[in-house]
Design a protein around this motif. Structure first.
Motif, short mmCIF file in Angstrom:
data_model
loop_
_atom_site.label_atom_id
_atom_site.label_comp_id
_atom_site.label_asym_id
_atom_site.label_seq_id
_atom_site.Cartn_x
_atom_site.Cartn_y
_atom_site.Cartn_z
N ARG A 1 -6.02 6.66 9.97
CA ARG A 1 -7.24 6.41 10.47
C ARG A 1 -9.12 6.17 10.82
O ARG A 1 -9.98 5.64 9.80
CB ARG A 1 -7.35 5.68 12.24
N VAL A 2 -9.08 7.58 10.18
CA VAL A 2 -10.18 8.26 9.99
C VAL A 2 -10.55 7.90 8.46
O VAL A 2 -11.55 8.04 7.73
CB VAL A 2 -10.02 10.00 10.66
N VAL A 3 -9.73 8.09 7.91
CA VAL A 3 -9.50 8.02 6.22
C VAL A 3 -10.13 6.25 5.64
O VAL A 3 -10.86 6.55 5.10
CB VAL A 3 -7.88 8.47 5.73
N VAL A 4 -9.41 5.44 6.88
CA VAL A 4 -9.48 3.90 6.82
C VAL A 4 -11.39 3.85 6.93
O VAL A 4 -11.95 3.32 6.13
CB VAL A 4 -9.17 3.23 7.90
N ARG B 1 2.33 16.94 3.65
CA ARG B 1 3.22 16.63 4.49
C ARG B 1 2.67 15.43 4.68
O ARG B 1 4.21 14.55 5.74
CB ARG B 1 4.14 17.67 5.00
N THR B 2 1.52 15.21 5.04
CA THR B 2 1.10 14.50 6.29
C THR B 2 1.49 12.98 5.39
O THR B 2 2.00 12.17 5.95
CB THR B 2 -0.83 14.77 6.44
N LEU B 3 1.31 12.97 3.69
CA LEU B 3 1.59 11.63 2.92
C LEU B 3 2.95 11.24 3.47
O LEU B 3 3.38 10.17 3.25
CB LEU B 3 0.96 12.19 1.34
N ALA B 4 3.77 12.74 2.79
CA ALA B 4 5.95 11.76 3.74
C ALA B 4 5.43 11.30 4.93
O ALA B 4 6.31 10.48 4.93
CB ALA B 4 6.36 13.55 3.16
N ASP B 5 5.03 12.29 5.68
CA ASP B 5 5.23 11.11 7.34
C ASP B 5 4.97 9.73 7.15
O ASP B 5 4.72 9.37 8.15
CB ASP B 5 4.78 12.22 7.65
N LEU B 6 3.74 9.89 6.99
CA LEU B 6 3.11 8.59 6.23
C LEU B 6 3.70 7.17 5.83
O LEU B 6 3.65 6.71 6.17
CB LEU B 6 1.60 8.41 5.39
N ARG B 7 4.97 8.35 4.46
CA ARG B 7 5.62 6.57 4.07
C ARG B 7 6.39 5.92 4.60
O ARG B 7 5.75 4.33 4.31
CB ARG B 7 6.76 7.25 3.43
N GLY B 8 6.71 6.03 6.10
CA GLY B 8 7.40 4.93 6.78
C GLY B 8 6.15 4.24 7.97
O GLY B 8 6.49 2.99 7.98
N LEU B 9 4.96 4.89 8.13
CA LEU B 9 4.62 3.80 8.81
C LEU B 9 3.22 3.48 7.92
O LEU B 9 2.57 2.52 8.77
CB LEU B 9 3.51 5.26 9.89
N ILE C 1 1.83 -0.51 8.80
CA ILE C 1 1.75 -1.05 10.02
C ILE C 1 0.48 0.00 9.99
O ILE C 1 -0.27 -0.64 10.49
CB ILE C 1 3.07 -0.82 10.54
N ALA C 2 0.44 0.90 10.39
CA ALA C 2 -0.69 1.88 10.48
C ALA C 2 -1.64 1.36 9.30
O ALA C 2 -2.82 1.41 10.30
CB ALA C 2 -0.28 2.95 10.12
N LEU C 3 -1.49 1.21 8.09
CA LEU C 3 -3.15 0.84 7.47
C LEU C 3 -3.08 -0.95 7.67
O LEU C 3 -4.17 -0.52 8.42
CB LEU C 3 -2.24 0.89 6.07
N VAL C 4 -2.38 -1.42 8.23
CA VAL C 4 -2.93 -3.08 9.16
C VAL C 4 -4.10 -2.65 10.44
O VAL C 4 -4.84 -3.67 10.04
CB VAL C 4 -1.79 -4.14 8.94
N THR C 5 -3.25 -1.91 11.05
CA THR C 5 -3.59 -2.65 12.32
C THR C 5 -5.00 -1.25 12.25
O THR C 5 -5.92 -1.42 12.79
CB THR C 5 -2.62 -0.96 13.09
N SER C 6 -4.76 -0.31 11.36
CA SER C 6 -6.50 0.85 11.34
C SER C 6 -7.28 -0.05 10.77
O SER C 6 -8.46 -0.26 11.51
CB SER C 6 -6.33 2.17 9.97
N VAL C 7 -7.12 -0.62 9.16
CA VAL C 7 -8.02 -1.89 9.09
C VAL C 7 -8.57 -2.77 10.13
O VAL C 7 -9.53 -3.20 10.15
CB VAL C 7 -7.88 -2.28 7.45
N LEU C 8 -7.53 -3.05 10.70
CA LEU C 8 -8.11 -4.57 12.13
C LEU C 8 -8.87 -4.05 12.79
O LEU C 8 -9.86 -4.46 13.36
CB LEU C 8 -6.47 -5.01 12.55
#
Length: 205
Positions: free
Chosen positions: A7-10, A109-117, A120-127
């Motif tokens: 979210r912060v990166v967005v 590691r952070t990017l690997a954890d983000l792969r599955g999320l 949905i995480a990107l859409v909710t962050s942008v919204l």
């Protein structure tokens, strides 16, 4: 934590685009053009460690940032420092540190954890960012500040980044910082209630 970082990166990624397309930042940097005096350097030397210590003692959210804001405000009540400003060299170093800190939050590691999320995480962050941008319109009109200050004040996270953008654009950094701190404190106050409700409604509880 990974979703919060995203979210912060967005916020960080969209901010330069908004500054370049929607907001007029041609007057940025005017407040930092004057040469720093001896009292300004003494002010910074006292505020930096004092604010960090105060933030940790009071268990403030984002202790380095909020503690320094509180310490700087209190110190400016003293006559020798009532007109003090942060030297331009210190501001430039602080902006560099903010960029390094924001970028270092993302590693393999952070990017690997983000792969599955990620979807949905990107859409909710942008919204969420878009919703806060809509809130910024009436907020700016109500407080009489610029649209940029309204957006930075209501931005969902990235306190050091939005403060840096406000300072660099010559905006009302005080309003932005106060509004962001109120948001952080509201989250801290509401979170125990939300967790209590979530435990009651947890399946099988």
């Amino acid at each position: 934590m990974v979703v919060q970082y995203l979210r912060v990166v967005v916020v960080i990624v969209t901010l330069p685009v908004l500054l370049a397309t929607l907001f007029d930042t041609s007057t940025g940097g005017a407040a930092t053009s004057a040469a720093a005096g001896a009292s300004d350097w003494v002010y910074v030397v006292l505020v930096a460690p004092g604010g960090l210590l105060l933030g940790h003692l009071l268990r403030l959210p984002a202790p380095a940032v909020v503690g320094a804001l509180l310490a700087g405000t209190l110190l400016m009540l003293a006559p020798p420092f009532e007109a003090s400003v942060t030297p331009p060299l210190v501001q430039s170093a602080a902006l560099l540190a903010i960029g390094l800190q924001s970028g270092s939050g993302f590693n393999r590691r952070t990017l690997a954890d983000l792969r599955g999320l990620l979807p949905i995480a990107l859409v909710t962050s942008v919204l969420l960012v878009a919703l806060c941008a809509l809130v910024a319109v009436p907020f700016a009109a109500w407080t009489g500040v610029s649209g940029l200050d309204g957006y930075l004040a209501t931005s969902p996270g990235g306190l050091p980044v939005v403060l840096a953008a406000s300072l660099d654009s010559g905006g009302d950094a005080a309003l932005v910082s106060v509004t962001q701190i109120v948001r952080l404190l509201a989250v801290l106050l509401v979170m125990p209630i939300v967790l209590s409700i979530a435990r009651r409604w947890r399946p099988g509880s």
